[in-house]
Structure formats: C-alpha cells, structure tokens
Design a protein around this motif. Structure first.
Motif, PDB file in Angstrom:
ATOM      1  N   GLN A 131       9.205 -48.481  -9.437  1.00 18.73           N
ATOM      2  CA  GLN A 131       9.383 -50.032 -10.248  1.00 18.73           C
ATOM      3  C   GLN A 131       8.897 -51.156  -9.411  1.00 18.73           C
ATOM      4  OE1 GLN A 131      10.414 -50.290 -13.132  1.00 18.73           O
ATOM      5  NE2 GLN A 131      10.980 -48.269 -13.684  1.00 18.73           N
ATOM      6  N   LEU A 132       9.250 -51.322  -8.128  1.00 13.93           N
ATOM      7  CA  LEU A 132       8.934 -52.218  -7.306  1.00 13.93           C
ATOM      8  C   LEU A 132       7.407 -52.466  -7.272  1.00 13.93           C
ATOM      9  CD1 LEU A 132      10.010 -54.216  -5.001  1.00 13.93           C
ATOM     10  CD2 LEU A 132       9.373 -52.360  -3.560  1.00 13.93           C
ATOM     11  N   ILE A 133       6.896 -51.465  -6.834  1.00 18.37           N
ATOM     12  CA  ILE A 133       5.436 -51.656  -6.876  1.00 18.37           C
ATOM     13  C   ILE A 133       4.642 -51.797  -8.034  1.00 18.37           C
ATOM     14  CG2 ILE A 133       3.289 -50.382  -6.206  1.00 18.37           C
ATOM     15  CD1 ILE A 133       4.860 -49.134  -3.966  1.00 18.37           C
ATOM     16  N   SER A 134       5.087 -50.983  -9.296  1.00 17.11           N
ATOM     17  CA  SER A 134       4.317 -51.341 -10.398  1.00 17.11           C
ATOM     18  C   SER A 134       4.616 -52.542 -10.877  1.00 17.11           C
ATOM     19  CB  SER A 134       4.779 -50.195 -11.444  1.00 17.11           C
ATOM     20  OG  SER A 134       6.220 -50.407 -11.814  1.00 17.11           O
ATOM     21  N   LEU A 135       5.724 -53.382 -10.479  1.00 18.48           N
ATOM     22  CA  LEU A 135       5.894 -54.431 -11.192  1.00 18.48           C
ATOM     23  C   LEU A 135       5.605 -55.823 -10.563  1.00 18.48           C
ATOM     24  CD1 LEU A 135       9.526 -53.995 -12.747  1.00 18.48           C
ATOM     25  CD2 LEU A 135       7.356 -53.913 -13.947  1.00 18.48           C
ATOM     26  N   ARG A 262      20.715 -55.489 -22.529  1.00 20.42           N
ATOM     27  CA  ARG A 262      21.348 -56.079 -21.587  1.00 20.42           C
ATOM     28  C   ARG A 262      21.197 -55.466 -20.189  1.00 20.42           C
ATOM     29  NH1 ARG A 262      27.381 -57.939 -22.906  1.00 20.42           N
ATOM     30  NH2 ARG A 262      26.480 -57.778 -25.196  1.00 20.42           N
ATOM     31  N   MET A 263      21.501 -54.238 -20.329  1.00 22.20           N
ATOM     32  CA  MET A 263      21.760 -53.379 -18.935  1.00 22.20           C
ATOM     33  C   MET A 263      20.068 -53.287 -18.421  1.00 22.20           C
ATOM     34  SD  MET A 263      24.656 -52.982 -18.002  1.00 22.20           S
ATOM     35  CE  MET A 263      25.270 -54.501 -18.615  1.00 22.20           C
ATOM     36  N   PHE A 264      19.135 -52.857 -19.349  1.00 24.49           N
ATOM     37  CA  PHE A 264      17.899 -52.560 -18.991  1.00 24.49           C
ATOM     38  C   PHE A 264      17.347 -53.780 -18.267  1.00 24.49           C
ATOM     39  CE2 PHE A 264      13.492 -51.668 -19.270  1.00 24.49           C
ATOM     40  CZ  PHE A 264      13.195 -50.431 -19.412  1.00 24.49           C
ATOM     41  N   LYS A 265      17.499 -54.755 -18.872  1.00 20.76           N
ATOM     42  CA  LYS A 265      17.060 -56.412 -18.368  1.00 20.76           C
ATOM     43  C   LYS A 265      17.616 -56.468 -17.195  1.00 20.76           C
ATOM     44  CE  LYS A 265      15.756 -60.898 -19.685  1.00 20.76           C
ATOM     45  NZ  LYS A 265      16.080 -61.934 -20.762  1.00 20.76           N
ATOM     46  N   ARG A 266      19.061 -56.128 -16.925  1.00 23.33           N
ATOM     47  CA  ARG A 266      19.576 -56.293 -15.571  1.00 23.33           C
ATOM     48  C   ARG A 266      19.044 -55.452 -14.473  1.00 23.33           C
ATOM     49  NH1 ARG A 266      25.978 -55.892 -15.123  1.00 23.33           N
ATOM     50  NH2 ARG A 266      25.289 -53.704 -14.396  1.00 23.33           N
ATOM     51  N   THR A 267      18.788 -54.161 -14.961  1.00 20.90           N
ATOM     52  CA  THR A 267      18.129 -53.295 -13.938  1.00 20.90           C
ATOM     53  C   THR A 267      16.949 -53.469 -13.555  1.00 20.90           C
ATOM     54  OG1 THR A 267      19.649 -51.843 -14.983  1.00 20.90           O
ATOM     55  CG2 THR A 267      17.962 -50.590 -13.631  1.00 20.90           C
ATOM     56  N   TYR A 268      16.029 -53.710 -14.515  1.00 20.90           N
ATOM     57  CA  TYR A 268      14.385 -53.919 -14.305  1.00 20.90           C
ATOM     58  C   TYR A 268      13.783 -55.120 -14.371  1.00 20.90           C
ATOM     59  CZ  TYR A 268      14.919 -48.792 -14.719  1.00 20.90           C
ATOM     60  OH  TYR A 268      15.279 -47.289 -14.600  1.00 20.90           O
ATOM     61  N   GLY A 269      14.754 -56.007 -14.870  1.00 21.46           N
ATOM     62  CA  GLY A 269      14.315 -57.555 -14.857  1.00 21.46           C
ATOM     63  C   GLY A 269      13.393 -57.862 -15.866  1.00 21.46           C
ATOM     64  N   LEU A 270      13.155 -56.805 -16.967  1.00 22.79           N
ATOM     65  CA  LEU A 270      12.541 -57.009 -18.238  1.00 22.79           C
ATOM     66  C   LEU A 270      13.142 -56.298 -19.589  1.00 22.79           C
ATOM     67  CD1 LEU A 270       8.723 -55.408 -17.886  1.00 22.79           C
ATOM     68  CD2 LEU A 270      11.002 -54.697 -16.917  1.00 22.79           C
ATOM     69  N   THR A 271      12.790 -56.765 -20.533  1.00 23.57           N
ATOM     70  CA  THR A 271      13.384 -56.005 -21.763  1.00 23.57           C
ATOM     71  C   THR A 271      12.538 -54.687 -21.980  1.00 23.57           C
ATOM     72  OG1 THR A 271      11.943 -56.966 -23.334  1.00 23.57           O
ATOM     73  CG2 THR A 271      13.863 -58.080 -22.810  1.00 23.57           C
ATOM     74  N   PRO A 272      13.431 -53.834 -22.793  1.00 20.78           N
ATOM     75  CA  PRO A 272      12.595 -52.462 -23.063  1.00 20.78           C
ATOM     76  C   PRO A 272      11.496 -52.641 -23.699  1.00 20.78           C
ATOM     77  CG  PRO A 272      15.094 -52.429 -23.655  1.00 20.78           C
ATOM     78  CD  PRO A 272      14.779 -53.854 -23.333  1.00 20.78           C
ATOM     79  N   LYS A 273      11.349 -53.555 -24.708  1.00  9.67           N
ATOM     80  CA  LYS A 273      10.002 -53.614 -25.292  1.00  9.67           C
ATOM     81  C   LYS A 273       8.886 -54.118 -24.364  1.00  9.67           C
ATOM     82  CE  LYS A 273       7.977 -54.717 -29.440  1.00  9.67           C
ATOM     83  NZ  LYS A 273       6.513 -55.195 -28.971  1.00  9.67           N
TER      84      LYS A 273
END
Length: 279
Positions: A131-135, A262-273
DNA sequence: CTCCGAGTTGCACCCCTGGA
DNA sequence: TCCAGGGGTGCAACTCGGAG
C-alpha cells in the motif's frame, strides 16, 4: 496486489542500506527462474500450497501460514501443489548493502520452511508495504526500507518465540491451540456480525481473558484484527471485480456501507471508489 | 430534471477495552 | 472480575457528481 518494482528509482539503491526491490501477492502459477532472481526474496504462503524446487535441495512444500527466505541468484522454480484451493503467495524482494549481512545473520532460516506464529501480522505488514509503495511512490521507499528490516527481524523473533511456545505445549499444555481455534473462527465468520464474547466462549475463555491473550499473541486487539481482515478482503474484491459496487463490497464484508467507507478511508487514506479507480 | 451510486454526517445504542 | 467510558456499528437523511 500487483507487484511494484524499484526500477524507476535506481539511485535509491546507492543510498539505502536495505531497499524493497519488489512487493506483491497473487494467485501463484508455475514459475521457472533458472538464473535465480536478482534480489533476496521472502515468500509468504497464505492459502493453498505450493512447492519450491531449488537446485541442490530437496523440494520445499509451503503450506498456509508458512514462509520461505530465498537468497538472490539462486536458481529455482515454484508451482502450486495438488490442492483444490488457489495458492495465494505473497512476496517481497529486497536488496542493498546490508541485505547480505542480514541474510548471513539469519542463515539458519534461509531455504527452509518457516512456520510463522504471527503469520497474519506479517502478511498485513506485507500488504501495508505494498500500500505504502503503490500510493506514495519514491518517497515511500525510505519508509519501506525501515519496514522490510522490521519484517525480517520479526520473522527472526517469531522463530525464536515459536521454540518457546513449543516448549510450553509439551510441558504444561499451553492454551495456544484454543486461541488459534478462536482465530480460525474469526477468519471463518469475519463477514458476519461477530461478537467477541461468543468467540471467547468458543475458545473457553472469559471475554476479558481472551482479549488479553489475543493482544499478547497478535500485538493487536481482536477488533483491529477483524477490521484488518475485512479491509484486506475489500481491496481484494475491488481489484478482482472492477465492476463491483462499493455497496456490494460492504455487503460481502458484513458491514454497513457508510461504515465500510469510513473505515476504508481511515485505513488506506482514500475512498473505496478512488482505490478501485487507481488499481 | 431525474435517477443512481458514492460519500458524508449526525445520532443513538451497546459492546469492547483497559484500568483498578 | 468488575465497571465506566470510549468507540465501534448501524441507521437515516442528506449532498454530490455523472449519465441519460
């Protein structure tokens, strides 16, 4: 996880004593590498099973929850072993001036099947690395360098503590198997409304005691663990089905849509979409 | 303009967490 | 083992943006 390569940031190879060369995971098919791979690799087998055929060694069978450290330039091949389940294999390739001495330090763990006590934790570290590298691109390789060091050390730590656990089992009947059964229950039912009280009772513990045991074994609360499982599954679903709606992903995870977002955004910093659009 | 999917926000409930 | 408080979770109502 589509693999990410360091290729475009070659100057980092000169600066970082340890750098991530490539990281990813996917359903593994047959792969031949007669010349070996240019970087050291850590493989994590999550589900299904597969065989590593390494020149000059007996075949190595990787089962779920096990890992393998493979040095650079070691000719090898790997392929799924008779199994009804797909072989879900994660990998992180690393190199750098410190990598060689690190592998020498861990030489007893190289080219041997490692049963990882905190496998899901290590897997989540692999995913967060990806995640870190891809984002975040180049900037992230500095952080990734620290994390790959942490992963190899926790692998070493896991092998050391595993021995302690095994001793406990033989001498006093450790509660570890019951905890593992509870974790299996979590894995089987993470997409349902799961009450920690029920999981604890199934394992034969009071909720409070179970909570304490869980935190000491997995380094996180059961709640965090379940959320991590759900988020991981969510990224998988979003990558595998580009046409899937956010609502149905939430539904498959047993979560209410707004809470999932809400949780997805909190985890990955962006929305699922946005995540789906990027992948 | 309408429809639909995605995302946000506020609120209430109750269970989990962690300290004692 | 107990218990208070925080936070996880679900629900409802809303906005936003894109497509037709």
């Amino acid at each position: 996880m589509m693999p990410f390569l360091l290729a475009e940031f070659t100057n980092l190879e000169e600066i970082l004593p340890l750098y991530v060369y490539c990281v990813g995971s996917h359903e593994q098919k047959h792969l031949e590498r007669p010349e070996g791979y240019p970087a050291h690799q850590l493989f994590l087998s999550r589900s299904g099973q597969g065989i590593f055929r390494i020149q000059g060694h007996a075949d190595i069978l990787l089962t779920p929850g096990s890992a393998l450290l493979l040095p650079a330039n070691q000719p090898h091949a790997y392929f799924p072993y008779e199994s009804t389940e797909n072989w879900d294999l994660g990998f992180v390739a690393f190199d750098g001036k410190a990598a060689k001495s690190l592998l020498e330090q861990m030489n007893k763990l190289v080219l041997t099947v490692l049963q990882v006590p905190n496998f899901e934790l290590l897997w989540s570290q692999l995913e967060s690395l990806w995640q870190l590298i891809s984002l975040n691109g180049e900037q992230a390789y500095w952080e990734a360098s620290k994390r790959i060091y942490g992963m190899t050390i926790s692998l070493l730590e896991g092998q050391a503590s595993d021995k302690k656990i095994l001793k406990g089992v033989t001498s006093s009947g450790s509660p570890q198997p019951a905890l593992q059964a509870a974790v299996k229950l979590i894995h089987d039912h993470y997409n349902e409304r799961l009450l920690l009280t029920n999981v604890a009772r199934a394992a034969g513990y009071s909720p409070q005691h179970f909570h304490r045991l869980f935190v000491s074994s997995y380094g996180m609360t059961p709640q965090q663990y379940i959320l991590q499982l759900r988020m991981r599954r969510a990224t998988q679903l979003l990558q595998e089905n580009p046409s899937i709606t956010v609502e149905s992903v939430a539904e498959k995870l047993g979560m209410e849509t707004s809470y999932f977002i809400r949780m997805f955004k909190r985890t990955y910093g962006l929305t699922p979409k946005k995540y789906k659009d990027q992948s």
